[in-house]
Design a protein around this motif. Structure first.
Motif, PDB file in Angstrom:
ATOM      1  N   PRO A  50       0.879  -1.218  -0.086  1.00 11.92           N
ATOM      2  CA  PRO A  50      -0.062  -0.424   0.356  1.00 11.92           C
ATOM      3  C   PRO A  50       0.605   1.133  -0.183  1.00 11.92           C
ATOM      4  O   PRO A  50       2.381   0.989  -0.096  1.00 11.92           O
ATOM      5  N   SER A  51       0.581   2.295   0.184  1.00 12.75           N
ATOM      6  CA  SER A  51       0.655   3.639  -0.355  1.00 12.75           C
ATOM      7  C   SER A  51       1.591   4.088   0.778  1.00 12.75           C
ATOM      8  O   SER A  51       0.879   4.333   1.724  1.00 12.75           O
ATOM      9  N   PRO A  52       2.417   4.463   0.859  1.00 18.84           N
ATOM     10  CA  PRO A  52       3.522   5.067   2.346  1.00 18.84           C
ATOM     11  C   PRO A  52       2.686   6.154   2.442  1.00 18.84           C
ATOM     12  O   PRO A  52       2.807   6.284   3.771  1.00 18.84           O
ATOM     13  N   ALA A  53       2.353   7.171   1.750  1.00 18.37           N
ATOM     14  CA  ALA A  53       2.035   8.972   1.955  1.00 18.37           C
ATOM     15  C   ALA A  53       0.906   8.232   2.337  1.00 18.37           C
ATOM     16  O   ALA A  53       0.655   9.177   3.283  1.00 18.37           O
ATOM     17  N   LEU A  54       0.532   7.528   1.520  1.00 18.18           N
ATOM     18  CA  LEU A  54      -1.280   7.385   2.661  1.00 18.18           C
ATOM     19  C   LEU A  54      -0.992   6.824   4.008  1.00 18.18           C
ATOM     20  O   LEU A  54      -2.406   7.804   4.544  1.00 18.18           O
ATOM     21  N   ILE A  55      -0.623   5.570   4.291  1.00 15.32           N
ATOM     22  CA  ILE A  55      -0.772   5.415   5.247  1.00 15.32           C
ATOM     23  C   ILE A  55      -0.309   6.913   5.990  1.00 15.32           C
ATOM     24  O   ILE A  55      -0.281   6.563   7.322  1.00 15.32           O
ATOM     25  N   ASN A  56       0.892   7.624   6.111  1.00 20.76           N
ATOM     26  CA  ASN A  56       1.357   8.501   7.146  1.00 20.76           C
ATOM     27  C   ASN A  56      -0.120   9.607   6.948  1.00 20.76           C
ATOM     28  O   ASN A  56       0.091   9.915   7.972  1.00 20.76           O
ATOM     29  N   LEU A  57      -0.310  10.018   6.029  1.00 22.69           N
ATOM     30  CA  LEU A  57      -1.313  10.820   5.806  1.00 22.69           C
ATOM     31  C   LEU A  57      -2.565  10.794   7.102  1.00 22.69           C
ATOM     32  O   LEU A  57      -3.130  10.928   8.003  1.00 22.69           O
ATOM     33  N   LEU A  58      -3.072   8.765   7.206  1.00 24.95           N
ATOM     34  CA  LEU A  58      -3.565   8.586   8.585  1.00 24.95           C
ATOM     35  C   LEU A  58      -3.171   8.409   9.740  1.00 24.95           C
ATOM     36  O   LEU A  58      -4.452   8.934  10.563  1.00 24.95           O
ATOM     37  N   GLU A  59      -1.774   8.026   9.456  1.00 22.26           N
ATOM     38  CA  GLU A  59      -1.821   8.075  11.116  1.00 22.26           C
ATOM     39  C   GLU A  59      -1.327   9.112  11.371  1.00 22.26           C
ATOM     40  O   GLU A  59      -1.360   9.254  12.925  1.00 22.26           O
ATOM     41  N   GLN A  60      -0.643   9.835  10.550  1.00 23.29           N
ATOM     42  CA  GLN A  60      -0.051  11.677  11.484  1.00 23.29           C
ATOM     43  C   GLN A  60      -1.204  13.005  11.069  1.00 23.29           C
ATOM     44  O   GLN A  60      -1.002  13.996  11.644  1.00 23.29           O
ATOM     45  N   ARG A  61      -1.954  12.589  10.405  1.00 23.07           N
ATOM     46  CA  ARG A  61      -2.958  14.318   9.816  1.00 23.07           C
ATOM     47  C   ARG A  61      -4.513  13.395  10.348  1.00 23.07           C
ATOM     48  O   ARG A  61      -4.999  13.684   9.464  1.00 23.07           O
ATOM     49  N   GLU A  62      -4.707  13.173  11.631  1.00 22.09           N
ATOM     50  CA  GLU A  62      -6.542  13.014  11.624  1.00 22.09           C
ATOM     51  C   GLU A  62      -7.237  13.963  11.509  1.00 22.09           C
ATOM     52  O   GLU A  62      -8.313  14.336  11.605  1.00 22.09           O
ATOM     53  N   ASP A  63      -6.637  15.210  11.720  1.00 24.61           N
ATOM     54  CA  ASP A  63      -7.254  16.208  11.584  1.00 24.61           C
ATOM     55  C   ASP A  63      -7.459  16.787   9.813  1.00 24.61           C
ATOM     56  O   ASP A  63      -7.952  17.089  10.208  1.00 24.61           O
ATOM     57  N   ILE A  64      -7.220  15.876   9.757  1.00 18.15           N
ATOM     58  CA  ILE A  64      -7.603  16.047   7.633  1.00 18.15           C
ATOM     59  C   ILE A  64      -8.518  14.875   7.230  1.00 18.15           C
ATOM     60  O   ILE A  64      -9.313  15.009   6.898  1.00 18.15           O
ATOM     61  N   ILE A  65      -8.452  13.446   7.935  1.00 18.69           N
ATOM     62  CA  ILE A  65      -9.312  12.603   7.071  1.00 18.69           C
ATOM     63  C   ILE A  65      -8.932  11.318   8.698  1.00 18.69           C
ATOM     64  O   ILE A  65      -7.980  11.258   9.070  1.00 18.69           O
ATOM     65  N   SER A  66     -10.176  11.132   8.876  1.00 23.37           N
ATOM     66  CA  SER A  66     -10.216  10.135   9.894  1.00 23.37           C
ATOM     67  C   SER A  66     -11.389   9.310   9.211  1.00 23.37           C
ATOM     68  O   SER A  66     -12.059   9.503   8.541  1.00 23.37           O
ATOM     69  N   PRO A  67     -11.442   8.222  10.196  1.00 22.08           N
ATOM     70  CA  PRO A  67     -12.322   7.029   9.561  1.00 22.08           C
ATOM     71  C   PRO A  67     -14.130   6.805  10.052  1.00 22.08           C
ATOM     72  O   PRO A  67     -14.219   5.633   9.770  1.00 22.08           O
ATOM     73  N   VAL A  68     -14.069   8.279  11.100  1.00 21.28           N
ATOM     74  CA  VAL A  68     -15.087   7.730  11.590  1.00 21.28           C
ATOM     75  C   VAL A  68     -15.560   9.305  11.417  1.00 21.28           C
ATOM     76  O   VAL A  68     -15.002  10.283  11.993  1.00 21.28           O
ATOM     77  N   THR A  69     -17.359   9.826  11.130  1.00 18.62           N
ATOM     78  CA  THR A  69     -17.798  10.823  11.153  1.00 18.62           C
ATOM     79  C   THR A  69     -17.908  11.526  12.506  1.00 18.62           C
ATOM     80  O   THR A  69     -17.928  10.485  13.401  1.00 18.62           O
ATOM     81  N   ALA A  70     -18.165  12.789  12.495  1.00 18.67           N
ATOM     82  CA  ALA A  70     -18.632  13.399  13.830  1.00 18.67           C
ATOM     83  C   ALA A  70     -19.755  12.271  14.913  1.00 18.67           C
ATOM     84  O   ALA A  70     -20.044  12.563  15.921  1.00 18.67           O
ATOM     85  N   ASP A  71     -20.516  11.569  14.439  1.00 18.26           N
ATOM     86  CA  ASP A  71     -21.542  11.261  14.528  1.00 18.26           C
ATOM     87  C   ASP A  71     -21.503   9.865  15.009  1.00 18.26           C
ATOM     88  O   ASP A  71     -22.554   8.614  15.552  1.00 18.26           O
ATOM     89  N   GLY A  72     -20.409   9.611  14.311  1.00 19.19           N
ATOM     90  CA  GLY A  72     -19.817   8.104  14.820  1.00 19.19           C
ATOM     91  C   GLY A  72     -19.356   7.289  13.941  1.00 19.19           C
ATOM     92  O   GLY A  72     -19.266   5.708  14.125  1.00 19.19           O
ATOM     93  N   ARG A  73     -20.701   7.630  12.535  1.00 14.62           N
ATOM     94  CA  ARG A  73     -20.211   6.346  11.522  1.00 14.62           C
ATOM     95  C   ARG A  73     -19.255   5.796  11.027  1.00 14.62           C
ATOM     96  O   ARG A  73     -18.166   7.330  11.262  1.00 14.62           O
ATOM     97  N   ARG A  74     -18.874   5.239  11.189  1.00 11.26           N
ATOM     98  CA  ARG A  74     -17.830   4.680  10.553  1.00 11.26           C
ATOM     99  C   ARG A  74     -17.582   5.287   8.822  1.00 11.26           C
ATOM    100  O   ARG A  74     -18.907   4.815   7.971  1.00 11.26           O
ATOM    101  N   LYS A  75     -16.501   5.933   8.363  1.00 11.43           N
ATOM    102  CA  LYS A  75     -16.701   6.642   6.335  1.00 11.43           C
ATOM    103  C   LYS A  75     -16.065   5.448   6.026  1.00 11.43           C
ATOM    104  O   LYS A  75     -15.672   4.449   5.968  1.00 11.43           O
ATOM    105  N   LYS A  76     -17.121   5.535   4.272  1.00 14.02           N
ATOM    106  CA  LYS A  76     -16.760   4.761   3.298  1.00 14.02           C
ATOM    107  C   LYS A  76     -16.387   5.226   2.377  1.00 14.02           C
ATOM    108  O   LYS A  76     -16.232   6.529   1.959  1.00 14.02           O
ATOM    109  N   VAL A  77     -15.690   4.349   1.788  1.00 17.98           N
ATOM    110  CA  VAL A  77     -13.950   4.922   1.430  1.00 17.98           C
ATOM    111  C   VAL A  77     -13.468   4.349  -0.219  1.00 17.98           C
ATOM    112  O   VAL A  77     -14.464   2.886   0.203  1.00 17.98           O
ATOM    113  N   LEU A  78     -13.613   4.718  -1.664  1.00 11.88           N
ATOM    114  CA  LEU A  78     -13.993   4.309  -2.884  1.00 11.88           C
ATOM    115  C   LEU A  78     -12.351   4.221  -3.929  1.00 11.88           C
ATOM    116  O   LEU A  78     -11.544   5.805  -3.259  1.00 11.88           O
TER     117      LEU A  78
END
Length: 269
Positions: A50-78
């Protein structure tokens, strides 16, 4: 002078991938990709992880992208053009519900097998140094079909879309349709994350991979057709479907990017 890996070279210096498509009509490109899968030539674009750049974004910048919405729903990715499913699995392991889209039936079969094996015993390449498990893995599913057909996704919409080598695999005349389809598939305010590649390649050279320097900005911010020569970057946008929120030089990426890859994150207006 830079060169492509030896296994992709011909005596004339053109890559096997370029040669495979140069004599095909654009309408026959789908069959061209299927043929490469069917003849076990996916090594032409396969990165093996998998993409090292995307992994770092997910793990280091949760202010940009997180796996859940504000109401706790899991986000859907394509992940369109998901290949063997490396990024699909990695995203699911980081807590997203993920759908991988692949044109080739064989490609989907390979991705499904990879996902089954990987979820049972994830390899270390799915995680970065900042990994801290915060949620259980999300769901994984795969769709076989043409990205440009609305019936392929059966009315689905997504919170996030990730594009790495999908846009650069498309003939330039298909870029405007790519942007329109991305806008259709994303919810309002949803994010598109693009690992922009290849940026080192002169825009006059043939593909795939087709050179993309300046293309994302023209397509997504300006609402252009994505055919830019010479490339123009960071001009005032406003007419496109998207607003660029972040433009990040990754700490690490694939070697094939030659140190020029950029991560751009776009919000659907």
């Amino acid at each position: 002078m830079t060169t492509t890996p030896e296994r992709l070279q011909t005596p004339e210096g053109q890559t096997r991938l370029v040669q495979h498509f140069q004599e095909r009509f654009i309408e026959d490109h789908n069959n061209g990709w299927k043929n490469l899968w069917d003849t076990d030539n996916s090594d032409m674009w396969d990165r093996g992880k998998p993409s090292p750049a995307l992994i770092n974004l997910l793990e280091q910048r949760e202010d940009i992208i997180s796996p859940v919405t504000a109401d706790g729903r899991r986000k859907k990715v394509l992940v369109p053009g998901c290949g063997k499913g490396y990024d699909v699995v990695m995203l699911a392991l980081h807590g997203f519900d993920v759908v991988g889209l692949e044109l080739s039936p064989k490609g989907v079969s390979v991705a499904e097998e990879y996902a089954r094996n990987e979820l049972q015993a994830p390899q270390t390449h799915n995680f970065g140094s900042a990994w801290a498990k915060k949620s259980e893995p999300g769901s994984i599913s795969f769709i076989q079909g043409d990205f440009f057909r609305s019936d392929t996704t059966k009315g689905l919409t997504f919170d996030v879309i990730y594009d790495y080598t999908f846009l650069c695999a498309l003939h330039p005349t298909m870029r405007a349709g790519w942007a329109a389809r991305m806008a259709e598939l994303l919810v309002s305010g949803g994010l598109m994350v693009c690992l922009e590649f290849p940026l080192f390649k002169d825009v006059s050279l043939p593909g795939p991979p087709w050179p993309l320097k300046g293309v994302h900005w023209n397509l997504l911010a300006e609402g252009g057709d994505g055919i830019v020569y010479p490339p123009k970057e960071n001009r005032p946008g406003g007419t496109g479907w998207f607003e660029r929120k972040w433009y990040i030089k990754p700490e690490t990426s694939y070697e094939s990017g030659r140190g020029t890859d950029m991560l751009s994150v776009w919000a659907r207006k």
